[in-house]
Design an enzyme around this catalytic site. Sequence first.
Site, PDB file in Angstrom:
ATOM      1  N   GLY A 131       3.950  -6.041  -4.625  1.00  0.00           N
ATOM      2  CA  GLY A 131       3.808  -5.164  -5.785  1.00  0.00           C
ATOM      3  C   GLY A 131       3.284  -3.790  -5.401  1.00  0.00           C
ATOM      4  O   GLY A 131       3.745  -2.770  -5.923  1.00  0.00           O
ATOM      5  N   ASP A 132       2.311  -3.765  -4.478  1.00  0.00           N
ATOM      6  CA  ASP A 132       1.784  -2.486  -3.986  1.00  0.00           C
ATOM      7  C   ASP A 132       2.889  -1.675  -3.326  1.00  0.00           C
ATOM      8  O   ASP A 132       2.970  -0.452  -3.486  1.00  0.00           O
ATOM      9  CB  ASP A 132       0.664  -2.730  -2.960  1.00  0.00           C
ATOM     10  CG  ASP A 132      -0.404  -3.668  -3.476  1.00  0.00           C
ATOM     11  OD1 ASP A 132      -0.694  -3.627  -4.684  1.00  0.00           O
ATOM     12  OD2 ASP A 132      -0.954  -4.449  -2.663  1.00  0.00           O
TER      13      ASP A 132
END
Length: 307
Positions: free
Chosen positions: A251-252
């Site tokens: 996600g980052d």
Amino acid sequence: MIYTITANPSIDYVLQLKTLTTGEVNRTTSDVKLPGGKGINVSRILKELNIDSTALGFVGGATGEMFKSLLAQHNLKTNFTTVKEDTRINVKVNAVEQDEETEINGMGPAISSDEKNEFIDQLKSVGNGDVVIMSGSLPKQLPETFYLDIAKMIQAQGADFIIDTTGQALLDTLPLHPLVVKPNNHELADLFQTTFNSDQEIIDHAKKLLDQGAKHVLVSMAGDGALLVTKGHTYKANAPKGTVINSVGAGDSMIAGFAGTFMKTGDPIESFHIGAACGSATAFSQDIAVKEKIDKVYKEINISELS
């Protein structure tokens, strides 16, 4: 300039063994120490994309020195605030034959008022054209409104912000018009206390985040791909084929790919394409994805407009 904030960074001590038996002595087959933290992951992906960023956060003690040493090999630009107490250690145990991963995360240091104020002072130079990306947990003694207070401050100075959080903390930032928010489909459902049975239901609820102030909404859906919802348009990225090795940081990576590309191009579709590639490439890697892997995955992703 992009600034990433990791308020509670860590040394991630990753242990691999065949099986884990609680209450007994267990021996590892391998181990590795990595510099951890969601904002750190964002800066590392931006580095792979040849996009400058400055990583900010609180680092202290002997473990803080080790953290900075581990991070030095990635050649990131940093400006950490030194604190009295130790940077935390997170332990991740991967029992291969049991196909189980166990995590034990440290609490992190207590941050004093003086240390907090020193950190905030660094942000007074942020202004027009800058983006601040805030993500991850907060260490002890920082208020729950820490990220929200920063968002208000930098918005008043003319900068954009991205906050990677969930629940009420996410909703509270929407009136400040974050550049992008990125819940996964389950987090989005939890926000509205519902469940989804179709992409259209996900899109309809993502539009509610736009109505409340978000400029762009990314929704990751694991094996079902991802969605980008903007004012008047919705796009879908397919999920490329590959073996998920490590979902931590995916996600980052997606946020990094989107934010970095958008700052350069202002093109949300290309930003979405690169963001999706970064997220999947990291999921298919032992650690944060490298440029070669990102480029390979990029070619396997197609972006289609749904509306």
